[in-house]
Design an enzyme around this catalytic site. Sequence first.
Site, short mmCIF file in Angstrom:
data_model
loop_
_atom_site.label_atom_id
_atom_site.label_comp_id
_atom_site.label_asym_id
_atom_site.label_seq_id
_atom_site.Cartn_x
_atom_site.Cartn_y
_atom_site.Cartn_z
N GLU A 146 -17.54 -16.98 70.85
CA GLU A 146 -16.48 -16.96 71.84
C GLU A 146 -16.27 -18.29 72.58
O GLU A 146 -16.53 -18.41 73.78
CB GLU A 146 -16.75 -15.85 72.88
CG GLU A 146 -16.84 -14.47 72.25
CD GLU A 146 -17.02 -13.35 73.26
OE1 GLU A 146 -16.90 -12.18 72.86
OE2 GLU A 146 -17.28 -13.64 74.46
N HIS A 151 -24.73 -18.99 71.80
CA HIS A 151 -24.18 -17.88 72.58
C HIS A 151 -24.30 -18.25 74.06
O HIS A 151 -24.96 -17.55 74.84
CB HIS A 151 -24.91 -16.57 72.26
CG HIS A 151 -24.14 -15.34 72.63
ND1 HIS A 151 -23.88 -14.31 71.76
CD2 HIS A 151 -23.54 -14.99 73.80
CE1 HIS A 151 -23.18 -13.36 72.37
NE2 HIS A 151 -22.96 -13.77 73.63
N ARG A 170 -27.57 -8.97 64.57
CA ARG A 170 -26.95 -10.23 64.99
C ARG A 170 -27.61 -10.66 66.30
O ARG A 170 -27.57 -9.94 67.29
CB ARG A 170 -25.44 -10.05 65.17
CG ARG A 170 -24.74 -11.31 65.66
CD ARG A 170 -23.22 -11.12 65.72
NE ARG A 170 -22.62 -12.33 66.29
CZ ARG A 170 -22.07 -12.39 67.50
NH1 ARG A 170 -22.00 -11.32 68.26
NH2 ARG A 170 -21.57 -13.52 67.94
N TYR A 221 -12.81 -5.71 72.57
CA TYR A 221 -13.14 -4.72 73.59
C TYR A 221 -11.91 -3.95 74.09
O TYR A 221 -12.01 -2.78 74.40
CB TYR A 221 -13.84 -5.39 74.76
CG TYR A 221 -15.22 -5.89 74.39
CD1 TYR A 221 -16.31 -5.03 74.41
CD2 TYR A 221 -15.42 -7.20 73.96
CE1 TYR A 221 -17.57 -5.46 74.04
CE2 TYR A 221 -16.67 -7.64 73.59
CZ TYR A 221 -17.75 -6.77 73.62
OH TYR A 221 -19.00 -7.21 73.23
#
Length: 472
Positions: free
Chosen positions: A173, A128, A84, A301
């Site tokens: 995100e 990203h 990825r 996380y």
Amino acid sequence: MPAQAIYRRLPRFPDEFVWGVATSAFQIEGAPTLDGKGPSIWDTFCRQPGAIADGSNGDVACEHVRRWQEDLDLIKDLGVDAYRFSVSWPRVRPGGSGAWNAKGLDFYEQLVDGLLARDIKPYLTLNHWDLPDELQQQGGWASRDTVHRFVEYAQGITQRLGDRLASITTHNEPWVIAVLGYETGIFAPGIKDRATAMQATHHLMLSHGLAVQALRAEGHATPLGIVLNLSPMHAATDAPQDLEKTRLEDGRLLRWYMDPLFKGAYPDDVVAYLGDDAPTVQSGDMAAISTPMDFLGVNYYSRSVISAQGPWDVNSSGREITDMGWEVYPEGLTELLVRMHRDYPVPPLYVTENGGAFKDHLQDGRVHDHQRRDFIARHISAVADAMEQGVHMAGYMVWSLLDNFEWASGFEKRFGIVHVDYTTQCRTLKDSALWYRDFLRAQKAARQNRGPAPTMVLSNQHNAVAAAPVQD
């Protein structure tokens, strides 16, 4: 092995289950002006005094643009199914609109072809976080025009590479981009305004939906989805004020993104809380955002513990804490995945990022990162637990392949399963990488033999170090 170790036989994961590693462009590529690349908001942000903890920037990073073949060989050696990675928008279209950069596109075409030549599936992320700085000067994600520029970008990349990709993620995100970038200002572009952040959130989600619609209208069959950073929210106590705040924080992190994607509306309680800072939503926006997807990525996380009295003391948990100050809480991943499966009509789920930052030391050519090895093993176990409860899991990807530029932390934090000497750029597989490679070999052998997966040793202590496949 620790005296209190326990044994657990993980299932033989399905043949189609995808194992991978992940990176992002700005964190590893370097070469900020090579072959016509334009500046991103992170190139600009890194120049702001005090923005990056160690005063560093991404100009060199891991020199991946020059060392990509070496890095792909590393990935091949690990035995993963997938890689990825993200495309740097300003590398392929420097101004965010206008002319495309042929040399930038050529780089990613070589990268994709290099992955395929090594029998590695390319999982591409379009955004990203490294928005072209020129678009930021025109309002960035707070401007509705950026929505349409993103759709054009998605179309251009898919036209060039889509026939060779295993999947396309629109955004990684969006919470981080909007809240950390436009509300708290600790990430690029460094703006501190909640109303601006909420409008940015809406435009990110809208651009996702419109891009999915546009690519489908053009006949592209590549699987499409989005990646969210999510955590279970736990109240510090049963006090009403803690429970109320926990519900709100869950709304701001999880429901603010999951509800529009799968229910076509923002959660009412969060809209009411935002008041005048709530985003402007035009007719048809929510229908676009809720366009069906082929997959959903989850970056996990740790959990979040919420107290109305102020920040919760993570050290009070008695658990291991990573170098980021995050509690190691693998059971939270199971809880999160089961909750998403229960509460929403989700497509197949990937864990698209999972890993830990720890203080690593290269000694005699080895990095004995037993904490990271244990972290990965326990979270793979957590994925298996979710699958046993009926969650459709499509894959798991370790964050990160390489030690890299860790955003506002600079080079102070190391997440990689491969150690990078930032002076020599020498790569060294850490013990976590060697463990992951052995684990995947055992999984593949079990698939080929149609037999059970190997037993894994897992300690029942929170600070355990033993996590390895062993023979029965």
